[in-house]
Design an enzyme around this catalytic site. Structure first.
Site, short mmCIF file in Angstrom:
data_model
loop_
_atom_site.label_atom_id
_atom_site.label_comp_id
_atom_site.label_asym_id
_atom_site.label_seq_id
_atom_site.Cartn_x
_atom_site.Cartn_y
_atom_site.Cartn_z
N GLY A 37 0.83 -1.19 0.00
CA GLY A 37 0.00 0.00 0.00
C GLY A 37 0.87 1.25 0.00
O GLY A 37 1.96 1.25 -0.56
N CYS A 38 0.41 2.29 0.64
CA CYS A 38 1.16 3.54 0.70
C CYS A 38 2.51 3.33 1.37
O CYS A 38 2.58 2.77 2.47
CB CYS A 38 0.35 4.58 1.47
SG CYS A 38 1.23 6.12 1.78
N PHE A 39 3.58 3.78 0.75
CA PHE A 39 4.90 3.54 1.33
C PHE A 39 5.15 4.33 2.61
O PHE A 39 6.04 4.01 3.38
CB PHE A 39 6.05 3.73 0.33
CG PHE A 39 6.08 5.02 -0.46
CD1 PHE A 39 5.49 6.19 -0.04
CD2 PHE A 39 6.75 5.03 -1.69
CE1 PHE A 39 5.56 7.35 -0.79
CE2 PHE A 39 6.84 6.19 -2.46
CZ PHE A 39 6.24 7.36 -2.00
#
Length: 204
Positions: A37-39
């Site tokens: 997902g979002c880093f």
């Protein structure tokens, strides 16, 4: 808790089969590249683990050369948001990292984690060796077989490609932007849940 125990048991079994307990120089370093997902979320979790020496946010797995964050956000470059993790295998193994990976995101949602939607948010393991590949693939088979989640795992397991480090403002993002709404409402609760589950693996 039941899911955590199931994953831990499978990981231990696979670790034995893969002969993880081999002697290594304490200064030896290995690399893991994971997308969950979002880093910003991924970085905030893995940088707290004992044995992890560096976590860099970036992009991997696409066709566009030298992509920018603006390019990635279109979902058309083919890249995933990833974290490249440098770790000391004498302290924490690749298997340990996957234990955390499986429990801090949903590996059954295709190209999506929560409200973050797009191929750039896909669940992916970019392996750096045949051993990493085997461990990841075996674990997916065993977890699906055990019914760890209601839906099948869609995590990609693919060879590591060129890593493009993200812009400087993305690095160490959570720690530098804790009052930002996404950090407060998305990352912080995930981090707190992680800390409770893995308190024995956290940096002192």
């Amino acid at each position: 808790m039941k899911l955590k125990l199931l994953i831990i048991g499978l990981l231990l079994s696979i670790a034995v089969q893969a002969n993880q307990a081999k002697k290594m120089d304490k200064n030896n370093k290995e690399t893991a590249t994971l997308g969950s997902g979002c880093f910003w979320c991924t970085e905030a979790i893995f940088q707290e683990l004992e044995g992890v020496e560096k976590v860099e946010s970036g992009y991997m797995g696409g066709q566009t050369l030298n992509p920018t964050y603006k390019d990635i956000c279109t979902g058309e470059t083919g890249h995933a948001e990833v974290c490249q993790i440098t770790f000391n295998p004498e302290v924490i193994s690749f298997t340990d990292l996957l234990e955390v990976f499986w429990l801090v995101h949903n590996p059954t949602t295709l190209n999506r984690q929560g409200a973050d939607v797009g191929t750039q948010y896909r669940s992916v393991i970019f392996y750096h060796s045949e051993e990493q590949k085997q461990i990841a693939e075996n674990l997916i088979i065993e977890l699906d077989k055990a019914g760890a989640w209601d839906d099948p795992i869609v995590t990609e397991v693919t060879a590591a490609e060129k890593f493009y480090k993200a812009e400087n403002y993305h690095q160490n993002y959570f720690n530098q932007n804790k009052s930002q709404p996404y950090c407060s409402f998305v990352i912080k609760p995930k981090q707190e849940k992680f800390r409770k589950a893995f308190k024995n693996k956290l940096k002192k």
